[in-house]
Write a protein that holds these residues in place. Structure first.
Motif, short mmCIF file in Angstrom:
data_model
loop_
_atom_site.label_atom_id
_atom_site.label_comp_id
_atom_site.label_asym_id
_atom_site.label_seq_id
_atom_site.Cartn_x
_atom_site.Cartn_y
_atom_site.Cartn_z
N ALA A 49 -7.35 5.34 0.44
CA ALA A 49 -9.06 5.94 1.07
C ALA A 49 -10.05 6.78 0.86
CB ALA A 49 -7.90 6.25 2.54
N LEU A 50 -8.90 7.79 -0.59
CA LEU A 50 -10.42 8.00 -1.45
C LEU A 50 -12.16 7.13 -1.65
CD1 LEU A 50 -7.76 9.51 -3.36
CD2 LEU A 50 -9.13 10.65 -2.06
N ILE A 51 -10.95 6.32 -2.11
CA ILE A 51 -13.25 5.53 -2.33
C ILE A 51 -13.68 5.54 -1.05
CG2 ILE A 51 -13.28 3.11 -2.84
CD1 ILE A 51 -11.18 2.85 -4.21
N ALA A 293 -3.77 14.60 -2.84
CA ALA A 293 -4.16 13.24 -2.24
C ALA A 293 -3.65 12.07 -2.63
CB ALA A 293 -4.78 13.12 -1.79
N ASN A 294 -4.43 11.54 -4.11
CA ASN A 294 -4.26 10.57 -5.11
C ASN A 294 -2.48 11.22 -5.68
OD1 ASN A 294 -5.59 8.49 -6.27
ND2 ASN A 294 -6.11 9.37 -7.92
N LEU A 310 -0.71 22.28 -4.06
CA LEU A 310 -1.14 21.72 -3.04
C LEU A 310 -0.39 20.91 -2.12
CD1 LEU A 310 -4.52 21.46 -2.54
CD2 LEU A 310 -3.55 23.08 -1.34
N MET A 311 0.96 20.16 -3.42
CA MET A 311 1.98 18.86 -3.04
C MET A 311 3.27 19.72 -2.80
SD MET A 311 0.44 16.35 -6.62
CE MET A 311 1.86 15.66 -6.11
N PRO A 312 3.40 18.42 -2.23
CA PRO A 312 5.21 19.58 -1.80
C PRO A 312 6.44 19.98 -3.16
CG PRO A 312 4.49 17.46 -0.64
CD PRO A 312 3.27 17.27 -1.53
#
Length: 357
Positions: A49-51, A293-294, A310-312
């Motif tokens: 999705a990042l690409i 996200a990555n 930002l991560m859990p």
């Protein structure tokens, strides 16, 4: 003659129409001049999705190819068949590429977001001042085991892989540095040893492991472990994370006597045709939201401190994958051994593999 002229005019018109359509299609896909970015990365090492997001936001068409080892990566770059704009090697290979003068020295004035990276992962020995590389992921090498085969907590050391109860039940990653390294570490030696006696002893010790080794493979380890087909496996932390997500009976440990601490960084080869695009991609991946996200998608540890925030917490506070400083101090980074000793490691590993047959 008029019919012939009309036919020729019609053919010309079709050719022009096809050309215009093709140009429009290329532009819509970001393929117009200067808008193609060719990335060479490890397999399954970025959120797809990042690409798509990068292509949409920056107007590039990304050509994405993968490799399965640092050695395969540098060989293909040296062959020059494809002009890769950006690749993501490990620390010892970055050292080697710097020595061989195949990397672009980075212009830090063009890099935005480096301040997001934890200082612990900057200015490391393999690239002082990050003159040639920017952090992407980091992690460890360890052991995944299944508590349906062995007691929970019973595996904490490399030497545990030699236990008789693991007969034909250990999966090894197909890498000379990794397997030779664990054998060296198991006897208290450096995984960068250049002591021939230590190296030969490591290979002899590995020979004694053959009765326990079920297979020497790569990505297949994930499937085997998730499907309860093996009791233990030697693998990287990010791969282990995926395995644990797929099977509640799996556990990951970093052996107490030490292991490999690795870093994969983004670099620009001198063969790059789109250096502007490479800088854009580096900056895109330094954005905390993208790095987070990555990391969540791949399972490896992010060096981006703002992304980590930002991560859990159940991810970032898990010391299996974000070990504390004390654990990290007991780990080693692979060094560039030079051609002579790299060949020795490869030859000894090959002897071990051939002995198994």
């Amino acid at each position: 003659m008029k019919k012939l002229n009309s036919l020729l005019i019609g053919i010309v018109a079709i050719i022009i129409l096809l050309g215009v359509t093709s140009l429009r299609l290329e532009r819509s896909q970001g393929v117009a001049s200067g808008k193609v970015l060719t990335i060479y990365n490890w397999g399954d090492y970025i959120d797809p999705a990042l690409i798509k997001k990068f292509e949409k936001e920056y107007g590039y068409k990304v050509i994405y190819e993968t490799f399965d080892s640092n050695e395969a990566m540098i060989t293909k770059i040296q062959q020059g068949g494809t002009a890769y704009d950006l690749t993501i090697p490990s620390e010892y290979m970055i050292q080697k590429m710097m020595k061989q003068d195949v990397l672009v020295k980075l212009d830090h004035s063009r890099i935005k977001g480096l301040e997001n990276v934890d200082d612990r992962f900057l200015d490391l020995d393999f690239d002082p001042g990050n003159q040639y590389s920017i952090p992407y992921f980091w992690g460890t090498l360890g052991i995944v085991y299944n508590d349906q085969f062995v007691d929970k907590g019973s595996i904490n050391h490399w030497n545990d892989l030699w236990k008789p109860e693991l007969k034909n039940n250990v999966m090894l990653i197909d890498g000379a540095r990794e397997v030779m390294g664990l054998a060296l570490n198991s006897d208290g030696h450096s995984l960068n040893s250049k002591n021939i006696h230590q190296l030969n002893s490591a290979e002899e010790k590995l020979t004694g492991l053959t009765t326990n080794v079920k297979a020497i493979v790569a990505d297949e380890i994930k499937m085997y472990m998730i499907n309860n087909e093996s009791a233990a496996a030697v693998t990287f932390s990010g791969e282990a994370s995926e395995m644990l997500d797929g099977n509640e009976h799996l556990h990951y440990v970093i052996p107490d006597e030490g292991s490999n601490l690795w870093f994969d960084n983004m670099v620009i080869p001198k063969t790059a045709k789109n250096i502007d695009g490479a800088y854009d991609f580096i900056n895109f991946m330094l954005i905390p939201e993208n790095a987070a996200a990555n990391a969540e998608y791949i399972g490896y540890s992010t060096p981006n401190k703002k992304a980590k925030a930002l991560m859990p917490k159940e991810i970032t506070e898990d010391e299996q994958f974000y070990p504390d400083d004390k654990t990290i101090e007991n780990l080693e980074v692979y060094e560039d051994l030079g051609t002579k000793y790299l060949e020795i490691y490869n030859d000894l590993f090959l002897q071990f593999k051939m002995y198994r047959k």
